[in-house]
Design an enzyme around this catalytic site. Sequence first.
Site, PDB file in Angstrom:
ATOM      1  N   LYS A  17      34.159  31.553  46.840  1.00 29.48           N
ATOM      2  CA  LYS A  17      34.459  30.714  45.811  1.00 29.48           C
ATOM      3  C   LYS A  17      35.583  30.731  45.781  1.00 29.48           C
ATOM      4  O   LYS A  17      35.520  29.290  45.284  1.00 29.48           O
ATOM      5  CB  LYS A  17      33.962  31.521  44.755  1.00 29.48           C
ATOM      6  CG  LYS A  17      32.431  31.979  44.720  1.00 29.48           C
ATOM      7  CD  LYS A  17      32.052  33.053  42.992  1.00 29.48           C
ATOM      8  CE  LYS A  17      33.242  34.062  43.261  1.00 29.48           C
ATOM      9  NZ  LYS A  17      32.829  35.607  43.633  1.00 29.48           N
ATOM     10  N   ARG A  93      28.493  36.519  35.059  1.00 29.23           N
ATOM     11  CA  ARG A  93      28.405  37.619  35.480  1.00 29.23           C
ATOM     12  C   ARG A  93      27.455  38.885  34.994  1.00 29.23           C
ATOM     13  O   ARG A  93      26.953  39.338  35.110  1.00 29.23           O
ATOM     14  CB  ARG A  93      29.899  38.049  35.889  1.00 29.23           C
ATOM     15  CG  ARG A  93      30.820  37.841  36.668  1.00 29.23           C
ATOM     16  CD  ARG A  93      32.031  38.943  36.801  1.00 29.23           C
ATOM     17  NE  ARG A  93      32.381  39.204  38.010  1.00 29.23           N
ATOM     18  CZ  ARG A  93      33.797  38.444  38.314  1.00 29.23           C
ATOM     19  NH1 ARG A  93      33.457  36.982  37.617  1.00 29.23           N
ATOM     20  NH2 ARG A  93      34.292  39.386  39.402  1.00 29.23           N
ATOM     21  N   ARG A 130      42.624  39.780  52.111  1.00 31.14           N
ATOM     22  CA  ARG A 130      43.268  38.895  51.480  1.00 31.14           C
ATOM     23  C   ARG A 130      44.027  39.161  51.103  1.00 31.14           C
ATOM     24  O   ARG A 130      44.431  40.182  51.052  1.00 31.14           O
ATOM     25  CB  ARG A 130      41.873  38.417  50.596  1.00 31.14           C
ATOM     26  CG  ARG A 130      42.026  37.577  49.477  1.00 31.14           C
ATOM     27  CD  ARG A 130      41.003  37.268  48.681  1.00 31.14           C
ATOM     28  NE  ARG A 130      40.564  38.252  47.658  1.00 31.14           N
ATOM     29  CZ  ARG A 130      39.330  38.228  46.853  1.00 31.14           C
ATOM     30  NH1 ARG A 130      38.597  36.884  46.630  1.00 31.14           N
ATOM     31  NH2 ARG A 130      39.418  39.102  46.232  1.00 31.14           N
ATOM     32  N   ARG A 162      46.343  41.408  46.185  1.00 29.31           N
ATOM     33  CA  ARG A 162      45.699  41.597  44.782  1.00 29.31           C
ATOM     34  C   ARG A 162      46.003  43.382  43.900  1.00 29.31           C
ATOM     35  O   ARG A 162      45.462  43.578  44.983  1.00 29.31           O
ATOM     36  CB  ARG A 162      44.505  40.933  44.410  1.00 29.31           C
ATOM     37  CG  ARG A 162      44.562  40.088  44.111  1.00 29.31           C
ATOM     38  CD  ARG A 162      43.993  38.945  43.649  1.00 29.31           C
ATOM     39  NE  ARG A 162      42.011  39.966  43.009  1.00 29.31           N
ATOM     40  CZ  ARG A 162      41.191  38.997  42.900  1.00 29.31           C
ATOM     41  NH1 ARG A 162      40.789  37.834  42.992  1.00 29.31           N
ATOM     42  NH2 ARG A 162      39.699  39.545  42.631  1.00 29.31           N
ATOM     43  N   ARG A 173      33.381  46.749  42.654  1.00 26.21           N
ATOM     44  CA  ARG A 173      33.229  44.712  42.342  1.00 26.21           C
ATOM     45  C   ARG A 173      31.349  44.759  43.239  1.00 26.21           C
ATOM     46  O   ARG A 173      30.657  44.714  42.677  1.00 26.21           O
ATOM     47  CB  ARG A 173      34.062  44.680  43.025  1.00 26.21           C
ATOM     48  CG  ARG A 173      35.047  45.061  41.405  1.00 26.21           C
ATOM     49  CD  ARG A 173      36.554  44.470  42.561  1.00 26.21           C
ATOM     50  NE  ARG A 173      36.703  43.012  42.528  1.00 26.21           N
ATOM     51  CZ  ARG A 173      37.979  42.493  43.342  1.00 26.21           C
ATOM     52  NH1 ARG A 173      38.373  43.627  44.329  1.00 26.21           N
ATOM     53  NH2 ARG A 173      37.978  41.354  43.327  1.00 26.21           N
TER      54      ARG A 173
HETATM   55  P1  AMP Z   1      37.375  37.591  40.024  1.00 22.29           P
HETATM   56  O1  AMP Z   1      38.751  36.912  40.171  1.00 22.29           O
HETATM   57  O2  AMP Z   1      36.478  36.428  39.827  1.00 22.29           O
HETATM   58  O3  AMP Z   1      37.331  38.533  41.281  1.00 22.29           O
HETATM   59  O4  AMP Z   1      37.690  38.849  38.402  1.00 22.29           O
HETATM   60  C1  AMP Z   1      38.515  39.666  38.933  1.00 22.29           C
HETATM   61  C2  AMP Z   1      38.637  40.623  37.784  1.00 22.29           C
HETATM   62  O5  AMP Z   1      38.730  40.311  36.446  1.00 22.29           O
HETATM   63  C3  AMP Z   1      37.389  40.637  38.021  1.00 22.29           C
HETATM   64  O6  AMP Z   1      37.155  42.118  38.891  1.00 22.29           O
HETATM   65  C4  AMP Z   1      36.856  41.517  35.993  1.00 22.29           C
HETATM   66  O7  AMP Z   1      36.941  42.568  35.971  1.00 22.29           O
HETATM   67  C5  AMP Z   1      36.928  40.276  35.391  1.00 22.29           C
HETATM   68  N1  AMP Z   1      36.349  39.970  35.664  1.00 22.29           N
HETATM   69  C6  AMP Z   1      36.505  37.927  36.343  1.00 22.29           C
HETATM   70  N2  AMP Z   1      35.365  37.351  35.282  1.00 22.29           N
HETATM   71  C7  AMP Z   1      34.915  38.017  34.251  1.00 22.29           C
HETATM   72  C8  AMP Z   1      33.526  37.767  33.640  1.00 22.29           C
HETATM   73  N3  AMP Z   1      32.929  36.639  33.551  1.00 22.29           N
HETATM   74  N4  AMP Z   1      32.775  39.192  33.183  1.00 22.29           N
HETATM   75  C9  AMP Z   1      34.014  40.107  32.681  1.00 22.29           C
HETATM   76  N5  AMP Z   1      34.854  40.557  34.230  1.00 22.29           N
HETATM   77  C10 AMP Z   1      34.914  40.019  34.682  1.00 22.29           C
END
Ligand code: AMP
Length: 225
Positions: A17, A93, A130, A162, A173
């Site tokens: 993504k 989400r 990653r 990360r 996740r």
């Molecule tokens: P990502 O980089 O999109 O994988 O996001 C990293 C982390 O940020 C996720 O595992 C959540 O803890 C938080 N996060 C990002 N976007 C959202 C969302 N739309 N709703 C809730 N938590 C989010």
Amino acid sequence: MISGVRMVLLGRQGAGKGTQCVRLARHYVVPHISTGDMLRAAVKRGTELGRRAKAIMDAGDLVPDELIVRVVDERLHQGGTTRRGYVLDGFPRTVAQAEALAEITAAQPLHVVVDLEVPTEVVVERIASRRTCADCGAIYSTAAPPKYGWHCDNCGGEVIQRDDDTEEAILHRLDLYERETAPLIAWYAERGLAVEVDGIGTADEVSTRLYAVVDERVAAASTPG
Ligand code: AMP
């Protein structure tokens, strides 16, 4: 060239993504709005939002809907973004977030919601290898590292793993994705907005598929009747 797309890219963590959203944003000349990047920036700056989000993110949990909806609402109202267009990455989400987004964008609704499909076995392997630039978010892997040491090719920032890319957090996740985010695809399908795109292949191959789907949806939306 078509510009001004309003879209969401959904997909499991590690489906590609982030990479594809950067390309889509350049191609359609719209901002790439990643809630994960916004939250990581807030953690780095030590803001109130960052302090509330840090532990939740490290555990691989979702931050509360009302908190993230407020962040996205604010961002989409900067500089007429709801009208000019955007690529949303990592939001919505949950169905509650999708309902909030529909309200925020009621005057200029989404053109398309793409589900970038990559099987779970493939994404687990991808996430474990990653590596991410701590400064600009550029994505690398142990198989395709930056050119010089672990410094980002784009900005020279440090390229790291990360905090939430540990195996335990990844599995958690992915489990959350199946429970909370996968139902969104059905929710958007009921509204005629969801399209599945195969996320297997080179980044160029996947981009070509995405552009074809998005072009078709934007053209359909701008055709009268
Ligand atoms: P990502 O980089 O999109 O994988 O996001 C990293 C982390 O940020 C996720 O595992 C959540 O803890 C938080 N996060 C990002 N976007 C959202 C969302 N739309 N709703 C809730 N938590 C989010």
